[in-house]
Design an enzyme around this catalytic site. Sequence first.
Site, PDB file in Angstrom:
ATOM      1  N   GLY A 202       0.844  -1.186   0.000  1.00  0.00           N
ATOM      2  CA  GLY A 202       0.000   0.000   0.000  1.00  0.00           C
ATOM      3  C   GLY A 202       0.876   1.232   0.000  1.00  0.00           C
TER       4      GLY A 202
ATOM      5  N   GLN B 299       2.669   9.916   2.041  1.00  0.00           N
ATOM      6  CA  GLN B 299       3.996   9.268   2.088  1.00  0.00           C
ATOM      7  C   GLN B 299       4.914   9.746   0.975  1.00  0.00           C
ATOM      8  OE1 GLN B 299       2.213   5.077   2.499  1.00  0.00           O
ATOM      9  NE2 GLN B 299       4.104   4.947   3.701  1.00  0.00           N
TER      10      GLN B 299
ATOM     11  N   CYS C 104       5.767  -0.280   7.524  1.00  0.00           N
ATOM     12  CA  CYS C 104       5.375   0.933   6.796  1.00  0.00           C
ATOM     13  C   CYS C 104       6.581   1.421   6.012  1.00  0.00           C
ATOM     14  CB  CYS C 104       4.912   2.005   7.776  1.00  0.00           C
ATOM     15  SG  CYS C 104       4.359   3.526   6.975  1.00  0.00           S
ATOM     16  N   LEU C 105       6.349   1.794   4.768  1.00  0.00           N
ATOM     17  CA  LEU C 105       7.456   2.276   3.940  1.00  0.00           C
ATOM     18  C   LEU C 105       8.041   3.576   4.492  1.00  0.00           C
ATOM     19  CD1 LEU C 105       5.943   1.469   0.421  1.00  0.00           C
ATOM     20  CD2 LEU C 105       7.695   0.182   1.676  1.00  0.00           C
TER      21      LEU C 105
ATOM     22  N   HIS D 119      -4.699   0.926   7.606  1.00  0.00           N
ATOM     23  CA  HIS D 119      -3.364   1.542   7.680  1.00  0.00           C
ATOM     24  C   HIS D 119      -3.270   2.718   6.693  1.00  0.00           C
ATOM     25  CE1 HIS D 119       1.254   0.900   7.796  1.00  0.00           C
ATOM     26  NE2 HIS D 119       1.073   1.751   6.792  1.00  0.00           N
ATOM     27  N   GLU D 120      -3.767   2.520   5.471  1.00  0.00           N
ATOM     28  CA  GLU D 120      -3.684   3.588   4.453  1.00  0.00           C
ATOM     29  C   GLU D 120      -4.578   4.768   4.810  1.00  0.00           C
ATOM     30  OE1 GLU D 120      -1.237   3.336   2.722  1.00  0.00           O
ATOM     31  OE2 GLU D 120      -0.951   1.193   2.948  1.00  0.00           O
TER      32      GLU D 120
ATOM     33  N   HIS E 297      -3.028   6.978   7.323  1.00  0.00           N
ATOM     34  CA  HIS E 297      -2.035   7.911   6.771  1.00  0.00           C
ATOM     35  C   HIS E 297      -2.689   9.230   6.349  1.00  0.00           C
ATOM     36  CE1 HIS E 297       1.865   5.944   6.628  1.00  0.00           C
ATOM     37  NE2 HIS E 297       1.388   4.862   6.029  1.00  0.00           N
TER      38      HIS E 297
HETATM   39  O1  GNR Z   1       4.014  -2.711   2.769  1.00  0.00           O
HETATM   40  C1  GNR Z   1       3.249  -2.583   3.726  1.00  0.00           C
HETATM   41  N1  GNR Z   1       2.900  -3.685   4.443  1.00  0.00           N
HETATM   42  C2  GNR Z   1       1.862  -3.688   5.374  1.00  0.00           C
HETATM   43  C3  GNR Z   1       1.756  -4.794   6.208  1.00  0.00           C
HETATM   44  C4  GNR Z   1       0.727  -4.865   7.126  1.00  0.00           C
HETATM   45  C5  GNR Z   1      -0.187  -3.837   7.239  1.00  0.00           C
HETATM   46  C6  GNR Z   1      -0.072  -2.712   6.431  1.00  0.00           C
HETATM   47  C7  GNR Z   1       0.946  -2.637   5.510  1.00  0.00           C
HETATM   48  S1  GNR Z   1       1.045  -1.252   4.467  1.00  0.00           S
HETATM   49  C8  GNR Z   1       2.767  -1.232   4.111  1.00  0.00           C
HETATM   50  C9  GNR Z   1       3.099  -0.164   3.078  1.00  0.00           C
HETATM   51  C10 GNR Z   1       2.805   1.197   3.643  1.00  0.00           C
HETATM   52  O2  GNR Z   1       3.568   1.812   4.341  1.00  0.00           O
HETATM   53  N2  GNR Z   1       1.637   1.702   3.374  1.00  0.00           N
HETATM   54  O3  GNR Z   1       1.292   2.898   3.870  1.00  0.00           O
HETATM   55 NI    NI Z   2       2.393   3.029   5.774  1.00  0.00          NI
END
Ligand code: GNR
Ligand code: NI
Length: 197
Positions: free
Chosen positions: A68, A73, A115-116, A157-158, A161
């Site tokens: 995601g 980001q 998270c990236l 999660h997205e 953000h």
């Molecule tokens: O790559 C990602 N892996 C992930 C694993 C579990 C729950 C959420 C994620 S999202 C993350 C990429 C990211 O930072 N998305 O904002």
């Molecule tokens: Ni993230």
Amino acid sequence: MREDIDPGRRERYMPSMIDDKIKSLNILIAPDKVLRAHARPVAAHDNQAVRELIPRMFATMYRAPGIGLAAPQVGLGLRLAVVDLMTNDKPAPIVMINPEIVALSKELATHEEGCLSLPDQYADVIRPALVKVRFLDQSGARKEIEADGLLSACLQHEIDHLDGVLFVDHISALKRNMIMRRLSKDMRQKREDALVG
Ligand code: GNR
Ligand code: NI
């Protein structure tokens, strides 16, 4: 197995839709105030910019690799995110414009998240197990997804953000501080390594 971060995945699963000519965007690393800001809704006048942005967000996400990527980001305070779990190597890209959570289950589930914007940091995060999300897709059509499992965690999660929330905000202050200190140490080390060459 954390297949979402398996470095070998880039070569194995890179969807053909992402061609080499598409330039990646720079991913912001925490702490960065853009990651803590509330993003604004995508409006009609953003149409052209968003059309150009979406392929670059997918390319950036697939190459990272991640499952995601939200616009904040990559430094853009817009309510826009892309997702692709690529379960069984099958690309399943999702574009969410102005996503809204319309329902969350009472039942909770734990997933290990990364998270990236917090590279190489992971923690178990407890969230509602099921989510229903409403959004516009890339052509402006209204969509709704009901998700469980990793997709549910990823969608939440997205959307976090877009509100300046990071997965570490869902864990204990002790674990959060440990991760943030480790991240700044890792980043400092990376800068020093780059300097020495
Ligand atoms: O790559 C990602 N892996 C992930 C694993 C579990 C729950 C959420 C994620 S999202 C993350 C990429 C990211 O930072 N998305 O904002
Ligand atoms: Ni993230």
